[in-house]
Design an enzyme around this catalytic site. Structure first.
Site, short mmCIF file in Angstrom:
data_model
loop_
_atom_site.label_atom_id
_atom_site.label_comp_id
_atom_site.label_asym_id
_atom_site.label_seq_id
_atom_site.Cartn_x
_atom_site.Cartn_y
_atom_site.Cartn_z
CD GLU A 283 -22.69 -23.63 -4.39
OE1 GLU A 283 -23.18 -22.97 -3.83
OE2 GLU A 283 -22.56 -25.00 -4.09
CG ASP B 217 -22.14 -19.58 0.13
OD1 ASP B 217 -22.71 -18.74 -0.60
OD2 ASP B 217 -22.32 -19.82 1.30
CG ASP C 3 -24.78 -23.05 -7.49
OD1 ASP C 3 -25.05 -22.06 -6.80
OD2 ASP C 3 -25.45 -24.08 -7.84
CD GLU D 165 -22.00 -19.03 -4.41
OE1 GLU D 165 -22.30 -18.04 -3.44
OE2 GLU D 165 -22.24 -20.20 -4.33
#
Length: 225
Positions: free
Chosen positions: A43, A47, A116, A119
């Site tokens: 995650e 991002d 999350d 990502e």
């Protein structure tokens, strides 16, 4: 796993990456053999990958957008709401591996967990298939959710500026062409916007209209500070 790969349109070389992307920390913590890793590191990577690839998309496809506006649009595109749209399309809530406590408390519908996970999937694609695989996923599942609405809502800075100054009576707003450069097929216009005769913003564009919008955006940023 296979059904999710079909929805994504990508078959992983290293299936373990996708498995990890779907593993919440609550599930990994309950693993007695400690053989599973959670998706937290993926995650974290995802991002950054998402931000980079959305930035590249805006840069390549909207050459007239100024830096400030691209920054705002990017923030809208990578926010939780956009990621939740992607999660819903893929049915990620049904694919998550959750611990018993998280399962019982509605973790499969929790916005933070789902965003999350998206990502983490982006990072898994990036590691397995490179920027092309991650970019294809983003353009298919993340961008279509909001790109048109965001661009349209963010486009008419002149109207927004006019509405702002009309809050006080007696304000006079005007646009003035400062200069015009370049050959006919590659003109560049510079416009300043004046409020009561005082410059409050300046912008550049390939047409006078575009330059005026850019100047209005600059003025909005200045007046709202």
């Amino acid at each position: 796993m296979k059904e999710l790969e079909q929805k994504i349109g990508y078959k992983f070389v290293d299936a373990k990456l996708l498995e990890t992307a779907l593993t919440h920390s609550s599930y990994a913590n309950e693993d007695k053999h400690k053989s599973r890793s959670s998706n937290e590191r993926l995650e974290f990577l995802g991002d950054s990958v998402l931000g980079m690839l959305v930035t590249e998309f805006l840069y390549e496809n909207f050459p007239a957008l100024p830096e400030g506006r691209m920054t705002r649009i990017r923030a809208e595109l990578v926010c939780e709401q956009s990621l939740l749209g992607a999660a819903a399309k893929l049915g990620l809530g049904d694919c998550l591996m959750l611990g018993k406590g998280e399962e019982n408390s509605g973790g499969r519908r929790r916005a933070g967990i789902l965003s999350d996970c998206v990502e983490a999937v982006i990072a898994a694609l990036y590691l397995d298939g490179g920027p092309g695989a991650a970019g294809a996923f983003i353009q298919k599942f993340v961008l279509p959710e909001r790109i048109s609405d965001i661009l349209n809502a963010d486009s008419d800075h002149k109207t927004s500026l006019q509405e702002l100054i009309q809050q006080k009576p007696g304000q006079v707003l005007e646009y003035s062409l400062l200069c015009e450069r370049g050959p006919d097929h590659m003109k560049e216009f510079t416009v300043t916007v004046l409020l009561n005769g005082i410059p409050v913003g300046e912008g550049v564009g390939r047409s006078k209209k575009e330059a005026e919008q850019s100047a209005a955006e600059s003025a909005l940023e200045s007046l709202r500070q």
